[in-house]
Write an enzyme that holds these catalytic residues in place. Structure first.
Site, mmCIF file in Angstrom:
data_model
loop_
_atom_site.group_PDB
_atom_site.id
_atom_site.type_symbol
_atom_site.label_atom_id
_atom_site.label_comp_id
_atom_site.label_asym_id
_atom_site.label_seq_id
_atom_site.Cartn_x
_atom_site.Cartn_y
_atom_site.Cartn_z
ATOM 1 N N SER A 77 -29.179 5.133 6.635
ATOM 2 C CA SER A 77 -30.012 5.524 7.784
ATOM 3 C C SER A 77 -29.292 6.615 8.566
ATOM 4 O O SER A 77 -28.047 6.662 8.587
ATOM 5 C CB SER A 77 -30.235 4.323 8.714
ATOM 6 N N TYR A 128 -26.434 -2.626 13.468
ATOM 7 C CA TYR A 128 -27.174 -1.839 12.461
ATOM 8 C C TYR A 128 -26.470 -0.517 12.140
ATOM 9 O O TYR A 128 -26.280 -0.173 10.968
ATOM 10 C CB TYR A 128 -28.591 -1.587 12.981
HETATM 11 N N1 LIG Z 1 -38.360 2.591 8.644
HETATM 12 C C1 LIG Z 1 -37.397 3.380 9.127
HETATM 13 O O1 LIG Z 1 -37.616 4.158 10.072
HETATM 14 C C2 LIG Z 1 -36.038 3.374 8.485
HETATM 15 C C3 LIG Z 1 -35.138 4.396 8.858
HETATM 16 C C4 LIG Z 1 -33.881 4.410 8.283
HETATM 17 C C5 LIG Z 1 -33.525 3.440 7.357
HETATM 18 N N2 LIG Z 1 -34.406 2.459 7.021
HETATM 19 C C6 LIG Z 1 -33.965 1.466 6.048
HETATM 20 O O2 LIG Z 1 -34.860 1.433 4.964
HETATM 21 C C7 LIG Z 1 -34.870 0.125 4.385
HETATM 22 C C8 LIG Z 1 -36.316 -0.380 4.311
HETATM 23 O O3 LIG Z 1 -36.835 -0.437 5.617
HETATM 24 P P1 LIG Z 1 -38.393 -0.529 5.916
HETATM 25 O O4 LIG Z 1 -38.648 0.217 7.167
HETATM 26 O O5 LIG Z 1 -39.160 -0.194 4.686
HETATM 27 O O6 LIG Z 1 -38.505 -2.082 6.283
HETATM 28 P P2 LIG Z 1 -39.570 -3.200 5.882
HETATM 29 O O7 LIG Z 1 -39.349 -4.310 6.831
HETATM 30 O O8 LIG Z 1 -40.942 -2.623 5.764
HETATM 31 O O9 LIG Z 1 -39.087 -3.643 4.420
HETATM 32 C C9 LIG Z 1 -37.875 -4.319 4.249
HETATM 33 C C10 LIG Z 1 -38.033 -5.324 3.127
HETATM 34 O O10 LIG Z 1 -36.765 -5.967 2.936
HETATM 35 C C11 LIG Z 1 -37.031 -7.353 2.757
HETATM 36 N N3 LIG Z 1 -35.844 -8.108 3.153
HETATM 37 C C12 LIG Z 1 -35.356 -8.295 4.411
HETATM 38 N N4 LIG Z 1 -34.289 -9.094 4.372
HETATM 39 C C13 LIG Z 1 -34.085 -9.419 3.077
HETATM 40 C C14 LIG Z 1 -33.137 -10.225 2.408
HETATM 41 N N5 LIG Z 1 -32.161 -10.873 3.080
HETATM 42 N N6 LIG Z 1 -33.211 -10.320 1.064
HETATM 43 C C15 LIG Z 1 -34.184 -9.701 0.377
HETATM 44 N N7 LIG Z 1 -35.127 -8.948 0.962
HETATM 45 C C16 LIG Z 1 -35.069 -8.795 2.295
HETATM 46 C C17 LIG Z 1 -38.218 -7.658 3.631
HETATM 47 O O11 LIG Z 1 -38.881 -8.863 3.228
HETATM 48 C C18 LIG Z 1 -39.074 -6.420 3.424
HETATM 49 O O12 LIG Z 1 -39.943 -6.564 2.326
HETATM 50 C C19 LIG Z 1 -33.982 -0.741 5.277
HETATM 51 O O13 LIG Z 1 -32.687 -0.809 4.731
HETATM 52 C C20 LIG Z 1 -33.937 0.042 6.583
HETATM 53 O O14 LIG Z 1 -32.760 -0.197 7.312
HETATM 54 C C21 LIG Z 1 -35.664 2.402 7.569
#
Ligand SMILES: NC(=O)c1ccc[n+]([C@@H]2O[C@H](COP(=O)([O-])OP(=O)(O)OC[C@H]3O[C@@H](n4cnc5c(N)ncnc54)[C@H](O)[C@@H]3O)[C@@H](O)[C@H]2O)c1
Length: 264
Positions: free
Chosen positions: A140, A152
């Protein structure tokens, strides 16, 4: 894996594949011919995204024994994993250290950092033994700048460093390891933060050079690139996919980036 040829004949594991960025990765990689194994703690959602329930696996990535058991089950079924995308992750509320409780802190580190490491260790080591493979860790921009996210941000900074460590570890064994650092991407996780008033979408847009929020597909395409042989000489990098948030954020001191130049 050539981008043009797609991922036909390849098996790719996507953690956190039931939602958001992971779901977009699953759909894109599948559309390009891969067999995609959807790994998530939410089995129902994983099965829905996987289409074939046999390709969905319920695992809590923060539990090393569950991750290792999955890798062993997959190997025992005769499937060789060619690619791994570590998307499973959780966000936290922006709290000062005296309010952020220890359990939340450990949960964020446990899933976002340790979970990424456990999955890399389980699947990457098998790739290294076979002499080929590619891993993309979703970090991120929060791991590249200071933010009021005291669990985070450090977890994501560590994912970027872990990516470099493992790229050096497995380079001679033909395994490439890269990270992508998304900026603000409209997924369920971000939408929930917006809905709770913890993030202001207009401010997020104002602070990016391109003046836009990112869609999950915008992250999935660079993920596919880094998994493919188009990126054969790329390992150990952290690629920000942030609509220019990293370069534009500091302009807020000067009132923000300039509006678009008038056409003509
Ligand atoms: N959305 C953003 O703006 C953003 C920005 C930077 C980084 N990220 C990173 O991208 C990745 C995905 O984020 P997202 O926004 O798609 O989130 P999201 O919540 O839509 O998806 C995350 C998924 O991870 C699963 N998950 C959570 N904990 C878990 C565990 N212990 N074991 C297995 N599965 C687990 C959840 O069930 C979910 O399906 C994350 O690592 C997040 O930190 C997101």
């Amino acid at each position: 894996m050539h981008l043009q040829e797609g991922f036909s004949g390849k098996t790719i594991v996507v953690t956190g594949g039931a939602s958001g960025i992971g779901e977009a990765c699953v759909k894109l990689l599948r559309a390009r011919g891969a067999q995609v194994l959807v790994v998530d703690c939410d089995l129902d959602k994983a099965a829905a995204v996987a289409e074939d329930p046999a390709l969905a696996h319920q695992v809590d990535v923060s539990q090393a024994d569950q991750v290792n058991a999955l890798a062993e089950r997959i190997a025992a079924s005769g499937v060789e994993v060619d690619g791994l995308v570590n998307c499973a992750g959780i966000v936290q509320s922006p709290l000062p250290p005296d309010v952020l409780d220890v359990d939340t802190y450990r949960q964020v580190i446990g899933i976002d950092l340790e979970g990424t490491y456990f999955c890399c260790a389980a699947f990457g080591a098998a790739m290294a033994r076979r002499g080929r493979g590619a891993i993309v860790n979703i970090a991120s921009v929060a791991g590249m700048r200071s933010m009021p996210l005291h669990a985070y941000s450090p977890a994501k900074a560590a994912v970027i460093n872990l990516t470099e460590c493992l790229a050096a570890e497995w380079g001679r064994s033909g395994v490439r390891v890269n990270a992508i650092s998304p900026g603000y991407t409209v997924t369920a996780a971000l939408q929930s933060q917006i809905d709770q008033g913890l993030r202001d979408p207009e401010k997020l847009k104002q602070n990016s050079a391109l003046g836009t929020l990112i869609r999950p597909d915008d992250i999935a395409r660079p993920v596919a690139f880094l998994l493919s042989d188009e990126a054969a000489m790329i390992t150990g990098i952290n690629l920000p996919v942030d609509a220019g948030w990293l370069v534009a954020g500091s302009w807020s001191t000067f009132g923000g980036v300039r509006p678009a130049s008038a056409a003509g």
